[in-house]
Every structure is written in structure tokens, then in C-alpha cells.
Design an enzyme around this catalytic site. Sequence first.
Site, PDB file in Angstrom:
ATOM      1  N   GLN A 262       0.861  -1.175   0.000  1.00 21.91           N
ATOM      2  CA  GLN A 262       0.000   0.000   0.000  1.00 21.91           C
ATOM      3  C   GLN A 262       0.903   1.232   0.000  1.00 21.91           C
ATOM      4  OE1 GLN A 262      -3.430   0.348   2.822  1.00 21.91           O
ATOM      5  NE2 GLN A 262      -1.994   1.624   3.930  1.00 21.91           N
TER       6      GLN A 262
ATOM      7  N   SER B  92       2.908   4.770  -1.344  1.00 23.50           N
ATOM      8  CA  SER B  92       3.629   5.319  -2.485  1.00 23.50           C
ATOM      9  C   SER B  92       4.412   4.265  -3.264  1.00 23.50           C
ATOM     10  CB  SER B  92       4.562   6.444  -2.038  1.00 23.50           C
ATOM     11  OG  SER B  92       5.519   5.951  -1.126  1.00 23.50           O
TER      12      SER B  92
ATOM     13  N   ARG C 115       1.864   2.560  -5.492  1.00 24.83           N
ATOM     14  CA  ARG C 115       1.367   3.450  -6.544  1.00 24.83           C
ATOM     15  C   ARG C 115       2.480   3.987  -7.446  1.00 24.83           C
ATOM     16  NH1 ARG C 115      -0.887   5.469  -1.934  1.00 24.83           N
ATOM     17  NH2 ARG C 115       0.356   7.350  -2.134  1.00 24.83           N
TER      18      ARG C 115
ATOM     19  N   ASP D 289      10.705   3.540   2.754  1.00 25.56           N
ATOM     20  CA  ASP D 289       9.600   3.090   3.593  1.00 25.56           C
ATOM     21  C   ASP D 289       8.606   2.301   2.747  1.00 25.56           C
ATOM     22  OD1 ASP D 289       6.593   4.086   4.327  1.00 25.56           O
ATOM     23  OD2 ASP D 289       7.747   3.648   6.117  1.00 25.56           O
TER      24      ASP D 289
ATOM     25  N   ASP E 182       4.862   0.092   3.025  1.00 27.75           N
ATOM     26  CA  ASP E 182       3.687  -0.269   3.815  1.00 27.75           C
ATOM     27  C   ASP E 182       3.160  -1.616   3.338  1.00 27.75           C
ATOM     28  OD1 ASP E 182       3.721   2.279   5.090  1.00 27.75           O
ATOM     29  OD2 ASP E 182       2.736   3.132   3.346  1.00 27.75           O
TER      30      ASP E 182
ATOM     31  N   ARG F 159      -1.899   1.455  15.360  1.00 29.61           N
ATOM     32  CA  ARG F 159      -2.510   0.200  14.907  1.00 29.61           C
ATOM     33  C   ARG F 159      -1.643  -0.519  13.871  1.00 29.61           C
ATOM     34  NH1 ARG F 159      -8.583   0.533  15.562  1.00 29.61           N
ATOM     35  NH2 ARG F 159      -8.681   1.187  17.732  1.00 29.61           N
TER      36      ARG F 159
ATOM     37  N   ASP G 162       6.373  -0.886   7.394  1.00 32.42           N
ATOM     38  CA  ASP G 162       5.210  -0.653   8.237  1.00 32.42           C
ATOM     39  C   ASP G 162       4.251  -1.821   8.012  1.00 32.42           C
ATOM     40  OD1 ASP G 162       6.102   1.773   9.260  1.00 32.42           O
ATOM     41  OD2 ASP G 162       5.226   2.911   7.620  1.00 32.42           O
TER      42      ASP G 162
END
Length: 141
Positions: A51, A53, A56, A69, A71, A109, A121
Site C-alpha cells: 500500500q 507510495s 502506486r 519506507d 507499507d 494500529r 510498516d
Amino acid sequence: MELKAQFNEFLRDIRPTDRQKENWKTGSNTLRSRLAADEKLNEIVVATFLQGSVRRSTAIRPTGDKRPDVDIVVVTDIDHLSTTPQEAMDKFVPFLERHYSGKWRPQGRSFGIEMTYVDLDLVITALPTDPTSRQAMERLY
């Protein structure tokens, strides 16, 4: 006046390097493989996906001593009506201790995992409990 050369130079300066892209792939693929192979977690993990950047293809090159980084979302079949968010996250702590001891921390979370070459992450989520929504999401994953 056309600024194509300057724009291309600008893009070269802000886009992640090939090395950084490889680090993203290595870090996220290793984490996802470990999740899939974990005997306890594979009972509740439905799917994982990228998920943000990186997913995408809009990531920019980190500056200074910052690491790239990534996700990673973990979709589970944990019943969110009978399990608190903290209880759901606690199910992942033994896994994190086994594979990323001293490198992970809770952050709301999600969990942050700091590697020397990339930050990961790990975001935990659950499928919906109502049958129609759940079936739609299961087809998606």
C-alpha cells in the site's frame, strides 16, 4: 520554451534509485514470505499486499539518512467484533520477536520494523464480518 531536459533531470533527482527499489522488494518480499510460512499466523492471514507510495509508484527518494519506507497490509480473518485491536496486534508479537527482535515497535494500529536498508510498516486489518461484504473482499484477495 520547452523544459523537457530540466524536468527529466528533476525526476532523476527525486526518484528512488535502483538500489532503493531493490531494498524495498527484498524487505517486503522477505516479510511477506515469513508471514506466509509462519505456522500460527497462516491460520489467520488471508492475504498481504503493498500500500502507499511504493504500490502506486509515486515514491520519492529519501533524503539524508532516512531509509526507504514500505507499507505492507496484512488481511486477517480475525473477528473484529470479538477481538480488540490490541489483541489482534498481540498475535503478531511472537512472529516479530522471532524474525525482527530489537528492530520492531508498535506504532498505533501498526508495527514499524527498522532494517538497515528499509523501514517496513506492518498494518493489520480484518475482513468484514457481514457475509456479503466478506465474500466481496475474499474474491478481491
